[in-house]
Design a protein around this motif. Structure first.
Motif, short mmCIF file in Angstrom:
data_model
loop_
_atom_site.label_atom_id
_atom_site.label_comp_id
_atom_site.label_asym_id
_atom_site.label_seq_id
_atom_site.Cartn_x
_atom_site.Cartn_y
_atom_site.Cartn_z
N UNK A 1 0.39 -1.45 -0.13
CA UNK A 1 -0.30 -0.25 -0.01
C UNK A 1 0.99 1.23 0.35
N UNK A 2 1.69 1.91 1.03
CA UNK A 2 2.59 3.32 0.83
C UNK A 2 3.60 2.70 0.33
N UNK A 3 4.33 1.36 0.54
CA UNK A 3 5.53 0.52 -0.44
C UNK A 3 5.27 0.43 -1.67
N UNK A 4 5.15 0.12 -2.82
CA UNK A 4 5.01 -0.15 -3.32
C UNK A 4 4.36 0.77 -4.65
N UNK A 5 2.58 0.33 -4.70
CA UNK A 5 1.72 1.54 -5.02
C UNK A 5 2.11 2.98 -5.08
N UNK A 6 1.70 3.74 -4.10
CA UNK A 6 2.90 5.04 -5.01
C UNK A 6 4.09 5.13 -6.32
N UNK A 7 5.00 4.28 -5.85
CA UNK A 7 5.66 4.25 -6.51
C UNK A 7 5.10 4.34 -8.21
N UNK A 8 4.88 3.07 -7.98
CA UNK A 8 4.06 2.49 -9.15
C UNK A 8 3.41 3.32 -10.20
N UNK A 9 2.12 3.96 -9.60
CA UNK A 9 1.41 4.92 -10.40
C UNK A 9 2.19 5.88 -10.67
N UNK A 10 2.81 6.78 -9.43
CA UNK A 10 3.42 8.20 -9.99
C UNK A 10 5.00 7.37 -11.00
N UNK A 11 5.58 6.91 -10.76
CA UNK A 11 6.31 6.64 -11.91
C UNK A 11 5.74 6.06 -13.19
N UNK A 12 4.90 5.19 -13.49
CA UNK A 12 4.02 4.77 -14.27
C UNK A 12 3.27 6.46 -14.53
#
Lengths: 458, 536
Positions: free
Chosen positions: A396-407
């Motif tokens: 949740x705070x670990x992966x999702x922000x990275x994956x969505x903001x990055x993509x």
């Protein structure tokens, strides 16, 4: 424009100190407790909550009625009201704790009565030390007025509620982490299965962990009746009023109460008065830092759990973080990632090692030392963490922000790496359009570039 | 039993068994770090994730260590999702792990090394700075190389679940997490060194086994701990006739996966003891080194003169709870057949402290390994008869097995033995006992012996020699055999396996026992079931 509501944000003490129990009772307070305990059976109450269609307000949007129904047929049972609000961008529980302590107590009494619970805890974030004192006082007042203790309102129902100050970690808000913390252990989330503390929870007994806003809403449901409550919002997006906290680059940050059909655009531009300096919107996180970011093209979505889920985002806590054109998305993501790296509890390998690693890489990119392969490496690390952790924190705070903001903001990250410095691209150039990326259900935050596929194929 | 499917093949395994253990029974290795069969599963390392059919046709990722086998379960151990995860976990565990294998004592028995070889990638994608937390002195026996730690928490769970002392915990959060003790409360319990055994990497090491030769150079010898009557099963690691390390060997009926620190490190006392290098004979009131034939002559003529002068019953025999069943049996046979004596005794050690861990692991009060077996062989479990015989003058000579490096004789025993006309002693060093003797034969220490011992529960277990007898010492059984021969009786073979067969025909409770039957896990004498397992 949807109409603002004034249900949870109403002032029941008519200007008096929110902790003043006499003023609260004079304004009709503890009416829900009287109604529930005096005129409703346990089964009727549970049916009422089921019928209301309320989804829990902790962030996952899980049906409260269903959670209650999962409660194993064993006694004693316990209640934990979760007031460990620490999701960045979220401050609605704090408002309720400060302005409606007695409504929360009411909700807890009703919940305990409905489920045959005689002992409950309210787990309050350690940093809310003022609130902890206020809540202690509220419980003491409720005790003095006969709403807690033995034989409440002559119904034969006994209940004690205690405040438990939190241990100062985000992970204490994860329901099994909270239970471990209550038991006096490190708040390492428990292994699943068992999936629900309602089966095996505090001290191994069935335990209901509900968000404090949910508790306040329970009192509202009993007050209004499920029929009236259901009229607000929708079953799919959650019934009842929702509190939205707007922060970031808006003119009037604060808590706003609407039904779940209100759109993000209405909240930003009408409720919160628009973007500061009338700047352009660059991105908005719709429900606390874990909720996947939405680009300016996606803000006409209603704010319900269901509607945001369809976009690959989530309703979360309703804490809305608005970012204008001056924001560097690398900075923004690094900020989110630093939080995750700091708050990872360290129990399981992927989260403990992977999340700080991503933070290191992002810091390097911010410093103009990003490498060609770093963005793919970040997505790969996301993949290695996702679904492999003990609890949902890793993703949740670990992966999702990275994956969505990055993509979604791929061009801005690319620019930083190519120019070897922190670059803020003009809004229109900074993000990809919805046809350039895709969301892979069922979980939120699982985004990938469509170009990736093309690259792989070609 | 349950039928399960693994990668489309069907297997029959024990119902309710942990998936990792069940797979190991089938010869399938599910890589893991945090799971240990002696501890409750914790599921934190995530290395053992496999796919299980959760709904018909639908597979989900699960931790193998928490799965208990039920009939019909369907697993995928080698699907892309499973293999990708292992590769990912290995990468995560290695990004902050130092590459100090060349000087890490764990190299060669390191799970991280092994799994890295099997599941890791050949190169690192990590270009950031590694964490370098300082190493810590955790207690009298244990050092933590903090950089190497992968936070599997086997050690903290050991201190919580097995000893119940909870000295170890985790401090800090996330990637800064470290294993630590509370300030002023070191890792100092009776079983502390077990944490080094269960540490899957080189993070927790015993100070005793630090900077030692590479582990693959050692010869491994399965034997028993001589430290107390629990009889923990051990494996010795031996190089150039020297023990470098003792580790517990799994035996669920005795010691589980564990052993106590005292037993683990007691090999030093034995192996460093100032051993007798040759037989001794009393000449002009002083013990002098003599040759074996000289000593043998002196012993035989001394025994004969007692028997001739005072009659058959004047020679008694005293066994040793440090000696094997076979040695004590030969002594008893020597007494009966060569001395015609029925007076036997056992020189027990005074009891020490007994202790039971939270999990039920026991350290016996009896600090000798074979009191029960020696008693069975001799038909005596104290010196009472012997002391009475000496007191009333019917016993004029004794043949005594010693063999304990730590023991001192109680004053009343020393006084009684001092009254004897003739005393033959087997011992390993110049002890109080040897000091009183007319002839001393240098015997073997438990680490040099082949034979069986019977622990406090009545479990008969095998003892194997780590190295030959030091210096001029001989196996006690061989010495007894030669004395018997010189006394003109047929002692039979002195090979412990043959003696055990003889014992099995003659000693109650030992019927049918053979070396093969005893095996490496031991067997209860008389087919008794242990009242309670000592392990835990």
């Amino acid at each position: 424009m949807a109409a603002a509501l004034e249900i949870l944000t109403a002032d029941p003490t008519a200007g008096a100190d929110p902790g003043d129990i006499d003023a609260y009772i004079a304004g009709g307070g503890y009416g829900a407790v009287r109604k529930a305990l005096k005129s409703m059976s346990q089964a009727e109450l549970i049916e009422e909550i089921n019928a209301s269609g309320i989804k829990g307000r902790g962030g996952a949007g899980f049906s409260t009625g269903m959670k209650w129904n999962l409660c194993a047929d064993r006694y004693p049972r316990y209640l934990c009201a979760n007031a460990d609000e620490s999701e960045p961008g979220s401050f609605k529980d704090r408002l309720l704790l400060e302005t409606k302590p007695h409504q929360i107590v009411e909700g807890m009494i009703i919940t305990c009565y409905a489920l045959g619970i005689n002992l409950g805890y309210i787990y309050i974030r350690g940093e809310f030390f003022q609130i902890i004192d206020q809540m202690e006082a509220a419980l003491e007042d409720a005790r003095k007025h006969g709403f807690l203790g033995a034989d409440i309102l002559d119904t034969g129902f006994d209940l004690e509620l205690y405040v438990h100050p939190g241990a100062g970690a985000y992970i204490c808000g994860e329901e099994t982490g909270l239970i471990e913390s209550l038991e006096g252990n490190r708040p390492y989330p428990r292994l699943k299965p068992p999936y629900f503390p309602a089966a095996i929870g505090l001290w191994g007994q069935p335990t209901i962990v509900n968000n404090v806003e949910t508790m306040a809403q329970i009192a509202t449901i009993v007050d209004m009746g499920a029929e009236a409550y259901k009229e607000i919002g929708s079953e799919e997006d959650t019934t009842g009023p929702r509190l939205f906290g707007l922060c970031g680059h808006v003119k009037n940050p604060g808590i706003y109460e609407y039904d779940s059909g209100v759109t993000l655009r209405e909240l930003i531009y009408d409720a919160a008065g628009g973007i500061r300096d009338d700047n352009r919107l660059k991105g908005v996180i719709p429900g606390g830092i874990s909720a996947p970011i939405l680009t300016p093209e996606e803000i006409d979505t209603p704010m319900g759990f269901g509607a945001l889920g369809k976009l690959g985002s989530m309703g979360g806590t309703g804490g809305i973080i608005v970012m204008d054109e001056t924001t560097s998305m690398v900075d923004a993501l690094l900020n989110a990632s630093s939080f995750a790296a700091h708050e990872s509890c360290g129990q399981c390998t992927p989260c403990r090692e992977g999340v700080p690693w991503m933070n290191d890489i992002l810091r390097r990119i911010q410093n103009g030392k990003g490498r060609e392969e770093d963005l793919d490496l970040l997505l790969d690390i996301c993949k290695q963490i996702h679904g492999h952790t003990v609890c949902v924190f890793g993703q949740a705070p670990g992966v999702w922000p990275v994956r969505t903001i990055l993509v979604k903001y791929w061009p801005e990250f690319r620019a930083c790496i190519e120019r070897k410095e922190l670059v803020v691209l003009p809004v229109d150039e900074s993000y990809l359009r919805p046809d350039q990326y895709e969301h892979i259900p069922p979980l939120p935050g699982n985004f990938r570039l469509k170009a990736e596929e093309a690259d792989a194929a070609g | 039993m349950a039928t399960i499917t693994i990668d489309d093949r069907q297997y029959t395994v024990e119902e309710g068994r942990n998936l990792i253990d069940a797979a190991a029974d089938l010869g399938i290795d599910i890589p893991h770090f945090c799971y240990h069969p002696g501890l409750a599963p914790d599921g934190n390392c995530r290395m053992c994730l496999t796919e299980m059919e959760i709904r018909p046709g639908q597979f989900g990722i699960v931790t193998s260590c928490t799965i208990r086998i039920k009939d019909g379960m369907n697993f995928r151990f080698n699907s892309p999702a499973v293999l990708d995860n292992r590769k990912g976990i290995m990468e995560f565990l290695l990004i902050n792990h130092p590459l100090d294998c060349p000087w890490c004592d764990q190299a060669g028995e390191c799970k991280l090394q092994d799994h890295s070889f099997d599941h890791g990638r050949g190169h690192s994608r990590f270009v950031e700075t590694k964490r370098v937390p300082p190493k810590k002195d955790l207690g009298p026996h244990i050092t933590l190389y903090t950089t190497r730690c992968i936070l599997c928490q086997r050690c903290t769970r050991f201190c919580d679940e097995i000893t119940g002392t909870s000295e170890l915990g985790v401090v800090q959060m996330g990637s800064k997490s470290e294993i630590a003790t509370f300030e002023g409360v070191p890792l100092d319990n009776k079983m502390s060194a077990n944490v080094a055994d269960i540490c899957p990497v080189g993070a927790l090491v015993t100070k005793d086994f630090l900077y030692k030769p590479r582990i693959w150079h050692y010869e491994k010898v399965n034997t028993l701990c001589p430290g107390c009557a629990t009889g923990c099963n051990t494996t010795l690691e031996v190089l150039h006739q020297k023990i470098y390390r003792t580790r517990p060997r799994h035996n669920e009926a005795v010691n589980g996966h564990w052993m106590c620190d005292e037993g683990r490190f007691c090999y030093h006392d034995w192996q460093d003891a100032d051993r007798l290098q040759s037989p001794l004979k009393r000449v002009d009131g002083e013990l002098r080194q003599v040759t074996w034939p000289d000593a043998m002559d002196a012993a035989v003529s001394g025994i004969r003169s007692v028997l001739d002068g005072e009659g058959d019953s004047a020679m008694g025999v005293v066994g040793s709870s440090m000696a094997t069943n076979e040695e004590n049996y030969l002594l008893s046979k020597l007494g009966k057949e060569a001395f015609g004596s029925s007076t036997t005794g056992l020189n027990r050690k005074p009891d020490g402290e007994a202790w039971t861990s939270k999990s039920g692991f026991r350290i016996a009060a009896d600090k000798a390994p074979n009191s029960r077996g020696a008693g069975d062989m001799l038909g005596a479990d104290s010196l009472d008869d012997i002391l009475r015989g000496i007191g009333d003058g019917t016993i004029r000579g004794l043949y005594v097995l010693g063999g304990d490096i730590g023991q001192t004789l109680p004053p009343e025993v020393a006084e009684a033995f001092g009254k004897l006309d003739f005393l033959v002693v087997h011992d390993v060093r110049l002890s109080d006992l040897a000091d009183l003797a007319d002839v001393v034969f240098p015997g073997a220490i438990p680490f040099e012996k082949n034979g069986t011992m019977t622990n406090a529960q009545g479990r008969v277990q095998r003892l194997n020699p780590a190295f030959p007898q030091a210096g001029g010492a001989r196996e006690d059984g061989a010495i007894l055999g030669y004395v018997g021969q010189r006394m003109g009786i047929e002692m039979g073979g002195t090979d412990p396996a043959e003696i055990l067969e003889e014992i099995s025909g003659r000693v109650e409770g030992y019927g049918g026992l053979t070396y093969d039957l005893v095996g490496d896990q031991g067997v209860m004498k008389g087919g008794e079931e242990p009242s309670e397992a000592a392990g835990g």
